[in-house]
Design a protein around this motif. Structure first.
Motif, PDB file in Angstrom:
ATOM      1  N   UNK A  42       0.805  -1.220   0.000  1.00  0.00           N
ATOM      2  CA  UNK A  42       0.000   0.000   0.000  1.00  0.00           C
ATOM      3  C   UNK A  42       0.842   1.276   0.000  1.00  0.00           C
ATOM      4  N   UNK A  43       2.183   1.110  -0.094  1.00  0.00           N
ATOM      5  CA  UNK A  43       3.057   2.284  -0.209  1.00  0.00           C
ATOM      6  C   UNK A  43       3.571   2.486  -1.627  1.00  0.00           C
ATOM      7  N   UNK A  44       3.158   1.620  -2.550  1.00  0.00           N
ATOM      8  CA  UNK A  44       3.684   1.633  -3.920  1.00  0.00           C
ATOM      9  C   UNK A  44       2.831   2.537  -4.808  1.00  0.00           C
ATOM     10  N   UNK A  45       3.506   3.404  -5.567  1.00  0.00           N
ATOM     11  CA  UNK A  45       2.800   4.310  -6.483  1.00  0.00           C
ATOM     12  C   UNK A  45       2.699   3.754  -7.901  1.00  0.00           C
ATOM     13  N   UNK A  46       3.735   3.018  -8.349  1.00  0.00           N
ATOM     14  CA  UNK A  46       3.742   2.452  -9.704  1.00  0.00           C
ATOM     15  C   UNK A  46       4.373   1.066  -9.650  1.00  0.00           C
ATOM     16  N   UNK A  55       4.478 -10.675  -8.697  1.00  0.00           N
ATOM     17  CA  UNK A  55       3.183 -10.048  -8.402  1.00  0.00           C
ATOM     18  C   UNK A  55       2.114 -10.594  -9.335  1.00  0.00           C
ATOM     19  N   UNK A  56       1.134 -11.256  -8.765  1.00  0.00           N
ATOM     20  CA  UNK A  56      -0.005 -11.751  -9.534  1.00  0.00           C
ATOM     21  C   UNK A  56      -1.327 -11.254  -8.945  1.00  0.00           C
ATOM     22  N   UNK A  57      -1.309 -10.843  -7.683  1.00  0.00           N
ATOM     23  CA  UNK A  57      -2.490 -10.297  -7.020  1.00  0.00           C
ATOM     24  C   UNK A  57      -2.257  -8.806  -6.797  1.00  0.00           C
ATOM     25  N   UNK A  58      -3.049  -7.980  -7.479  1.00  0.00           N
ATOM     26  CA  UNK A  58      -2.878  -6.532  -7.397  1.00  0.00           C
ATOM     27  C   UNK A  58      -3.734  -5.898  -6.312  1.00  0.00           C
ATOM     28  N   UNK A  59      -4.534  -6.700  -5.641  1.00  0.00           N
ATOM     29  CA  UNK A  59      -5.456  -6.172  -4.639  1.00  0.00           C
ATOM     30  C   UNK A  59      -4.768  -5.350  -3.558  1.00  0.00           C
TER      31      UNK A  59
END
Length: 313
Positions: A42-46, A55-59
């Motif tokens: 939840x700290x990632x902007x891009x 990464x397969x779950x972007x939730x």
């Protein structure tokens, strides 16, 4: 400072680390590049993304403003139900030039009959076999007129080839006869002495080259497929090769990769297999595309190469 997650395979990080940092700095973007497990989602902007990455779950990426794909193809991610962020595909000058060189090289190989020439080792001078026609008298058809297809078509046209392009939606490209729709596909295939396939992988393009469409090609036509493995019905192509309807096929992409050792393509005398090398994102140029899209997003400008989810590319 924004946070950019590099979500590709770990072994690719060393070749992207410096180019990505340099490209972001050149674009005037103050960013921290982090690796998976090094920062809270939840700290990632891009997200700089590869379908082969972790990464397969972007939730969990509730703050992410965009997912920036490092591959030209997005078929492995576009249907991901957890992906709600904007998705951008890779349109990279290095990737494009690699594809142009691959396609142009193999078209010239077929046009000039180089396979037969290079195999001639019996000491017989076969000048009476004739010479190939000039490029202007050789009909090449490009299936797919996106960025890669259009660039390849224009390169071949620049060499003098009679180039026709087909795409699902209408296109206009200087020097290229552009066709679309079902009737346009039949017309294009009917005079394709050399057929190049650069269509995206969508439900509409799956098995586009099948027993019925392969039969429309002139007898002995050559096929080059550096696009997507799903575009070809493999059993139908093998049957057409055995019957002589298709003279030769050069295939760079397959439904299963690596191509299994027992697959009939490996041993078929009329098939050339290349191991998915036609075009690959180069770290230096791909990093510039990623950085420019981050800059645009931060400036409130439209993202480049935004994927249309409904169309699948």
């Amino acid at each position: 400072m924004i946070r950019v997650l590099f979500a590709d395979r770990a072994e690719n990080w060393p070749r992207y680390k410096a180019p990505l940092a340099h490209a972001l700095a050149q674009a005037g973007v103050r960013a921290e590049i982090v690796l998976p497990d090094a920062a809270a989602p939840d700290s990632i902007d891009y997200i700089v993304y590869s379908p082969m990455g972790p990464v397969q779950d972007f939730t969990p990426f509730t703050r992410a403003k965009a997912v920036l794909n490092l591959w030209a193809g997005v078929e492995r991610v576009v249907g991901n139900k957890t992906l709600t962020q904007p998705l951008c595909r890779m349109v990279d000058d290095g990737l494009e030039r690699g594809m142009v060189e691959y396609v142009t090289g193999h078209v010239l190989r077929y046009h000039l009959g180089l396979d037969a020439t290079l195999a001639q080792q019996d000491g017989i001078w076969r000048h009476d076999d004739g010479v190939p026609p000039l490029a202007r008298n050789r009909r090449v058809v490009m299936l797919g007129l996106g960025a890669l297809g259009a660039a390849c078509a224009q390169s071949l046209s620049g060499l003098g080839f009679d180039v026709t392009g087909w795409s699902r939606s209408p296109k206009q490209i200087t020097g290229i006869t552009c066709l679309d729709g079902a009737a346009g596909l039949r017309q294009a295939l009917s005079h394709a002495e050399i057929l190049v396939s650069l269509l995206p992988d969508t439900p509409e393009t799956s098995n586009l080259l099948n027993a019925q469409t392969l039969a429309l090609l002139p007898k002995g036509a050559a096929i080059i497929n550096p696009g997507r493995g799903t575009l070809i019905d493999d059993a139908a192509l093998l049957a057409a090769l055995d019957a002589g309807q298709i003279g030769h096929a050069t295939l760079d992409v397959f439904r299963v990769e690596p191509l299994p050792p027992a697959h009939p393509y490996w041993a078929h005398p009329r098939v050339t297999v290349t191991p998915h090398i036609a075009a690959e994102s180069r770290a230096e140029t791909a990093a510039q595309v990623v950085a420019e899209n981050i800059r645009r997003s931060e400036a409130g400008e439209a993202l480049l190469y935004l994927v249309d989810r409904a169309r699948g590319y």
